[in-house]
Design an enzyme around this catalytic site. Sequence first.
Site, PDB file in Angstrom:
ATOM      1  N   SER A 262       0.842  -1.195   0.000  1.00 49.73           N
ATOM      2  CA  SER A 262       0.000   0.000   0.000  1.00 49.73           C
ATOM      3  C   SER A 262       0.873   1.240   0.000  1.00 49.73           C
ATOM      4  O   SER A 262       1.978   1.236   0.539  1.00 49.73           O
ATOM      5  CB  SER A 262      -0.885   0.002   1.248  1.00 49.73           C
ATOM      6  OG  SER A 262      -1.549   1.234   1.341  1.00 49.73           O
ATOM      7  N   ASP A 264       0.054   3.981   1.536  1.00 46.35           N
ATOM      8  CA  ASP A 264      -0.032   4.549   2.890  1.00 46.35           C
ATOM      9  C   ASP A 264      -0.470   3.429   3.828  1.00 46.35           C
ATOM     10  O   ASP A 264      -1.623   3.005   3.804  1.00 46.35           O
ATOM     11  CB  ASP A 264      -1.048   5.704   2.892  1.00 46.35           C
ATOM     12  CG  ASP A 264      -1.374   6.166   4.315  1.00 46.35           C
ATOM     13  OD1 ASP A 264      -0.623   5.806   5.251  1.00 46.35           O
ATOM     14  OD2 ASP A 264      -2.378   6.871   4.484  1.00 46.35           O
ATOM     15  N   GLY A 314       5.751   8.386  -2.003  1.00 47.84           N
ATOM     16  CA  GLY A 314       5.900   9.366  -3.065  1.00 47.84           C
ATOM     17  C   GLY A 314       7.294   9.515  -3.656  1.00 47.84           C
ATOM     18  O   GLY A 314       7.504  10.330  -4.550  1.00 47.84           O
ATOM     19  N   CYS A 319       6.196   7.439  -9.408  1.00 45.87           N
ATOM     20  CA  CYS A 319       5.118   7.780  -8.476  1.00 45.87           C
ATOM     21  C   CYS A 319       4.813   9.284  -8.498  1.00 45.87           C
ATOM     22  O   CYS A 319       5.726  10.099  -8.420  1.00 45.87           O
ATOM     23  CB  CYS A 319       5.553   7.338  -7.083  1.00 45.87           C
ATOM     24  SG  CYS A 319       4.321   7.660  -5.857  1.00 45.87           S
ATOM     25  N   GLY A 409       0.048   2.499  -9.605  1.00 44.70           N
ATOM     26  CA  GLY A 409      -1.072   3.440  -9.542  1.00 44.70           C
ATOM     27  C   GLY A 409      -1.355   4.062 -10.897  1.00 44.70           C
ATOM     28  O   GLY A 409      -2.093   5.052 -10.988  1.00 44.70           O
ATOM     29  N   ARG A 418      -4.316  -0.700  -4.065  1.00 43.63           N
ATOM     30  CA  ARG A 418      -3.131  -0.224  -3.350  1.00 43.63           C
ATOM     31  C   ARG A 418      -3.338   1.194  -2.800  1.00 43.63           C
ATOM     32  O   ARG A 418      -2.671   1.613  -1.877  1.00 43.63           O
ATOM     33  CB  ARG A 418      -1.951  -0.241  -4.328  1.00 43.63           C
ATOM     34  CG  ARG A 418      -0.631   0.111  -3.717  1.00 43.63           C
ATOM     35  CD  ARG A 418       0.502  -0.090  -4.720  1.00 43.63           C
ATOM     36  NE  ARG A 418       1.766  -0.071  -4.008  1.00 43.63           N
ATOM     37  CZ  ARG A 418       2.475   1.033  -3.797  1.00 43.63           C
ATOM     38  NH1 ARG A 418       2.065   2.187  -4.261  1.00 43.63           N
ATOM     39  NH2 ARG A 418       3.594   0.966  -3.117  1.00 43.63           N
ATOM     40  N   GLY A 487      29.729  15.962  -9.283  1.00 43.68           N
ATOM     41  CA  GLY A 487      29.777  15.391 -10.629  1.00 43.68           C
ATOM     42  C   GLY A 487      30.995  15.904 -11.360  1.00 43.68           C
ATOM     43  O   GLY A 487      31.752  16.721 -10.817  1.00 43.68           O
TER      44      GLY A 487
HETATM   45  P1  RVP Z   1      11.525   3.129  -7.637  1.00 44.11           P
HETATM   46  O1  RVP Z   1      12.499   2.079  -7.202  1.00 44.11           O
HETATM   47  O2  RVP Z   1      12.012   4.523  -7.364  1.00 44.11           O
HETATM   48  O3  RVP Z   1      11.088   2.951  -9.054  1.00 44.11           O
HETATM   49  O4  RVP Z   1      10.244   2.974  -6.705  1.00 44.11           O
HETATM   50  C1  RVP Z   1       9.518   1.764  -6.607  1.00 44.11           C
HETATM   51  C2  RVP Z   1       8.436   1.951  -5.568  1.00 44.11           C
HETATM   52  O5  RVP Z   1       7.493   2.942  -5.990  1.00 44.11           O
HETATM   53  C3  RVP Z   1       7.598   0.731  -5.306  1.00 44.11           C
HETATM   54  O6  RVP Z   1       8.190  -0.225  -4.486  1.00 44.11           O
HETATM   55  C4  RVP Z   1       6.339   1.335  -4.686  1.00 44.11           C
HETATM   56  O7  RVP Z   1       6.502   1.605  -3.311  1.00 44.11           O
HETATM   57  C5  RVP Z   1       6.224   2.662  -5.395  1.00 44.11           C
HETATM   58  N1  RVP Z   1       5.222   2.633  -6.468  1.00 44.11           N
HETATM   59  C6  RVP Z   1       4.840   1.622  -7.274  1.00 44.11           C
HETATM   60  N2  RVP Z   1       3.898   2.079  -8.110  1.00 44.11           N
HETATM   61  C7  RVP Z   1       3.732   3.369  -7.799  1.00 44.11           C
HETATM   62  C8  RVP Z   1       2.806   4.295  -8.421  1.00 44.11           C
HETATM   63  O8  RVP Z   1       2.190   4.007  -9.435  1.00 44.11           O
HETATM   64  N3  RVP Z   1       2.654   5.454  -7.829  1.00 44.11           N
HETATM   65  N4  RVP Z   1       4.553   3.711  -6.805  1.00 44.11           N
END
Ligand code: RVP
Length: 502
Positions: A262, A264, A314, A319, A409, A418, A487
């Site tokens: 989830s 949250d 977030g 995301c 999402g 989720r 960098g």
């Molecule tokens: P990253 O590794 O930065 O790509 O992040 C992966 C994480 O982002 C997942 O483990 C989950 O907690 C979160 N996530 C997955 N889908 C989404 C979204 O659609 N907002 N976020």
Amino acid sequence: MATYYQEASHTFSEYLLVPGLTEEQNIPQNVSLKTPLVKFRKGEEPSISLNIPMVSAVMQSVSGDRLAIALAKEGGISFIFGSQPIADQAAMVARVKNYKAGYVPSDSNVTPDTTIAEMLELLDKTGHSTMAVTEDGTANGKLLGMITSRDYRIGHVSLDAKVKEFMTPREKLIVGRSTDNLSTCNDLIWEHKLNTLPLVDENDHLAYLVFRKDYESHKAHPNELLDHEKRFMVGAGINTRDYEERVPALLNAGVDILVIDSSDGYTCWQAKTIHWIREHYGDSVKIGAGNVVDPDGFNYLADAGADFIKIGIGGGSICITRETKGIGRGQATAVQEVAKARDAYFEKTGTYIPICSDGGIVYDYHIILALAMGADFVMLGRYFSRFEEAPGEKLMINGSYVKEYWGEGSNRARNWGRYDLGQGRKLSFEEGVDSYVPYAGFLHDNVLMTTSKIKSTMCNCGALDIPELQRKARLTLVSATSIVEGGAHDVMVKHKDTSFNK
Ligand code: RVP
């Protein structure tokens, strides 16, 4: 009046480690990346530990069975995505559990009466020229022989001829027992100069094939994460709605650990889900919960009985929760705050609950920062989505290979469960995007590179394992200008590095 935090929340890129004393024993070969996956009591060992501090995200575009096998080979674990029908998710788990490292169920099988034409058709389909000849043509039928491309010469045999005319019959085959361990199999392979060793059960039915090349690959993966039956370990994501049906199906398929997935996790539904599991399975079923970003969220899920707790709202690369809903916290600050709560909880109760930093790892060095700040392991989505074994399609865009990577999402994944807060599974608004990431080859090569960077930094900090790193780490916030200094600067770079993991 609302509560205001006095300090801004920060992300990983705003920190650096200040090296500690490196001594003679601080060489990468001596560094252990072993880390607990589930909670344990002071002085005891956790029932599951990871051999590398990396797990793959509960996402359609990341954690399928193929990636799960590749990651378990390296010592990490995948959480198979839950945004699919229960039977499909359970089947993915079962495929990982049934994949015995080094023991391969035969996927190309014929009967003695199969014609050469039919056999060539099968070869075309599977790409495997070593075929088992069984009484009923199945992978576990009575073994009657083996046929390989060395047994017939295309162009010189009639396509109507039968397999039995060319196969090596059972009485001339060297076979092992299905109970033989890999090193016994390997002895037979070497002694008889074989490429393939069939293993049979007490009724002479075929169980597995052991290939010379697979045994060598097994030897090349000393960190494999295996259960007590020597099968790869695998996790799975669940939600707070259909767990009464999903959990039994996943357990039946052999899943080793669950996580409530989830955005949250500081909710009464997560506590209810954990309580239901404890009521029905006691402590035997391991379950992680989250995501949280502060001590209150951590303590709530710890008291509810979670075996590990995930941090992050977030920060994921795909995301957009912060933009759409205005909730979240800088990932580095969230990890630091939750780590403090975890240590206080340990002090108070004698129970250590591992924490996982989830999302927002852009560069490999972010992993070591997360560990140094107190995370026991990290969850990665984008990182793994770039690999050959990830489920996304590999495409050529503007002359470069990319893989597809989409958020849970996003409209594509439609994992509204989720994100929903009790209002049911329906589309409210998107919290994730659909994207491309640069294709990066095989998981093994990349994880090897990443873990060697982590070990190397640990040597700079004078740490031989993750707990020692956490005790000794000295972290400094950096100014915006010093980030530029980090960098290449004030030079004309000849070959611009377009890879995402530095
Ligand atoms: P990253 O590794 O930065 O790509 O992040 C992966 C994480 O982002 C997942 O483990 C989950 O907690 C979160 N996530 C997955 N889908 C989404 C979204 O659609 N907002 N976020």
